[in-house]
Design a protein around this motif. Structure first.
Motif, PDB file in Angstrom:
ATOM      1  N   LEU A  20       0.858  -1.165   0.000  1.00 40.83           N
ATOM      2  CA  LEU A  20       0.000   0.000   0.000  1.00 40.83           C
ATOM      3  C   LEU A  20       0.904   1.227   0.000  1.00 40.83           C
ATOM      4  CD1 LEU A  20      -2.904   1.017   0.118  1.00 40.83           C
ATOM      5  CD2 LEU A  20      -2.670   1.082   2.614  1.00 40.83           C
ATOM      6  N   THR A  21       0.506   2.206  -0.754  1.00 41.10           N
ATOM      7  CA  THR A  21       1.298   3.419  -0.920  1.00 41.10           C
ATOM      8  C   THR A  21       0.438   4.614  -0.557  1.00 41.10           C
ATOM      9  OG1 THR A  21       2.462   2.347  -2.751  1.00 41.10           O
ATOM     10  CG2 THR A  21       2.656   4.715  -2.604  1.00 41.10           C
ATOM     11  N   THR A  22       1.052   5.664  -0.072  1.00 37.69           N
ATOM     12  CA  THR A  22       0.316   6.911   0.141  1.00 37.69           C
ATOM     13  C   THR A  22       0.762   7.942  -0.879  1.00 37.69           C
ATOM     14  OG1 THR A  22       1.914   7.718   1.772  1.00 37.69           O
ATOM     15  CG2 THR A  22      -0.030   6.553   2.618  1.00 37.69           C
ATOM     16  N   LEU A  23      -0.188   8.769  -1.282  1.00 33.39           N
ATOM     17  CA  LEU A  23       0.075   9.904  -2.159  1.00 33.39           C
ATOM     18  C   LEU A  23      -0.172  11.167  -1.350  1.00 33.39           C
ATOM     19  CD1 LEU A  23       0.408  11.387  -4.951  1.00 33.39           C
ATOM     20  CD2 LEU A  23      -2.084  11.135  -5.175  1.00 33.39           C
ATOM     21  N   THR A  24       0.776  12.082  -1.395  1.00 32.77           N
ATOM     22  CA  THR A  24       0.605  13.375  -0.744  1.00 32.77           C
ATOM     23  C   THR A  24       0.529  14.448  -1.814  1.00 32.77           C
ATOM     24  OG1 THR A  24       1.864  12.642   1.188  1.00 32.77           O
ATOM     25  CG2 THR A  24       1.570  15.027   0.906  1.00 32.77           C
ATOM     26  N   GLY A  30      -2.257  25.005   1.125  1.00 35.62           N
ATOM     27  CA  GLY A  30      -0.940  24.491   1.494  1.00 35.62           C
ATOM     28  C   GLY A  30      -0.955  23.300   2.431  1.00 35.62           C
ATOM     29  N   ARG A  31      -2.132  22.941   2.962  1.00 36.60           N
ATOM     30  CA  ARG A  31      -2.201  21.779   3.856  1.00 36.60           C
ATOM     31  C   ARG A  31      -2.046  20.498   3.043  1.00 36.60           C
ATOM     32  NH1 ARG A  31      -7.376  21.229   6.323  1.00 36.60           N
ATOM     33  NH2 ARG A  31      -8.133  22.303   4.474  1.00 36.60           N
ATOM     34  N   PRO A  32      -1.332  19.496   3.582  1.00 39.36           N
ATOM     35  CA  PRO A  32      -1.173  18.232   2.847  1.00 39.36           C
ATOM     36  C   PRO A  32      -2.458  17.412   2.848  1.00 39.36           C
ATOM     37  CG  PRO A  32      -0.062  18.118   4.966  1.00 39.36           C
ATOM     38  CD  PRO A  32      -0.575  19.525   4.825  1.00 39.36           C
ATOM     39  N   HIS A  33      -2.666  16.715   1.759  1.00 41.26           N
ATOM     40  CA  HIS A  33      -3.771  15.759   1.612  1.00 41.26           C
ATOM     41  C   HIS A  33      -3.102  14.417   1.339  1.00 41.26           C
ATOM     42  CE1 HIS A  33      -6.922  13.727  -0.937  1.00 41.26           C
ATOM     43  NE2 HIS A  33      -7.614  14.046   0.136  1.00 41.26           N
ATOM     44  N   VAL A  34      -3.202  13.481   2.275  1.00 42.77           N
ATOM     45  CA  VAL A  34      -2.514  12.195   2.181  1.00 42.77           C
ATOM     46  C   VAL A  34      -3.557  11.092   2.108  1.00 42.77           C
ATOM     47  CG1 VAL A  34      -0.811  10.666   3.254  1.00 42.77           C
ATOM     48  CG2 VAL A  34      -0.647  13.143   3.594  1.00 42.77           C
ATOM     49  N   VAL A  35      -3.461  10.269   1.042  1.00 47.65           N
ATOM     50  CA  VAL A  35      -4.436   9.197   0.841  1.00 47.65           C
ATOM     51  C   VAL A  35      -3.734   7.935   0.384  1.00 47.65           C
ATOM     52  CG1 VAL A  35      -6.382  10.717   0.336  1.00 47.65           C
ATOM     53  CG2 VAL A  35      -4.896   9.978  -1.515  1.00 47.65           C
ATOM     54  N   PRO A  36      -4.302   6.768   0.736  1.00 46.10           N
ATOM     55  CA  PRO A  36      -3.738   5.514   0.237  1.00 46.10           C
ATOM     56  C   PRO A  36      -4.089   5.331  -1.236  1.00 46.10           C
ATOM     57  CG  PRO A  36      -5.684   5.079   1.576  1.00 46.10           C
ATOM     58  CD  PRO A  36      -5.437   6.556   1.632  1.00 46.10           C
ATOM     59  N   VAL A  37      -3.122   4.829  -2.003  1.00 51.88           N
ATOM     60  CA  VAL A  37      -3.303   4.610  -3.438  1.00 51.88           C
ATOM     61  C   VAL A  37      -2.516   3.382  -3.869  1.00 51.88           C
ATOM     62  CG1 VAL A  37      -3.676   7.058  -4.016  1.00 51.88           C
ATOM     63  CG2 VAL A  37      -1.354   6.111  -4.063  1.00 51.88           C
TER      64      VAL A  37
END
Length: 145
Positions: A20-24, A30-37
């Motif tokens: 599983l990988t996360t994308l930021t 400017g706030r980060p959005h981090v999701v699994p991809v």
């Protein structure tokens, strides 16, 4: 800094394993959005690709930054092993590129995603690599990352 995809075969192999990988991405404030991809790496082209829906927040974030280029990172972890790819992302809607990205995803993750007319590709031109994927050595041994 050396490109680990080109200089370390174990690094590229780590990106071929099923993780599983996360994308930021960055929101407009400017706030980060981090999701699994799920992500695939095309070492020859120097890119990483993510298939997703065009209505997703990650697509909105990439598109919002297009004028200056959307800086993104993908990261995966497996115990002490980890790898991060950084680069500039673009959204691709071309049916041939989407089809190729789906096939690469199916190869890496062992399953073919169902048809989705909303599917697009986030393509990341990799310009920085980081990580540690090698053997740990004896307990307490120092390691570079």
């Amino acid at each position: 800094m050396p490109n680990l995809i080109e200089t370390n075969p174990d690094y590229l192999e780590f990106w071929r394993e099923r993780h599983l990988t996360t994308l930021t991405t960055l929101r407009s404030d400017g706030r980060p959005h981090v999701v699994p991809v799920g992500v695939t790496v095309d070492a020859a082209a120097g890119v990483a690709r993510i298939i997703t829906r065009k209505s997703s927040r990650k697509i909105a974030n990439v598109l919002a930054a297009q004028s200056e280029g959307a800086r993104v990172a993908v990261c995966q972890v497996d115990g002490p092993r980890w790898a991060t790819l950084e680069g500039t992302a673009e959204v691709i809607t071309d049916a041939g590129v989407v089809s190729d990205a789906v096939a690469r995803y199916a190869e890496r993750y062992g399953r073919m995603p169902g048809p989705d007319p909303e599917r697009v590709v986030i393509q990341i031109k990799i310009d920085r690599t980081m990580g540690f994927v090698g053997p740990l050595g004896p307990p307490g041994a120092a390691r570079a990352s």
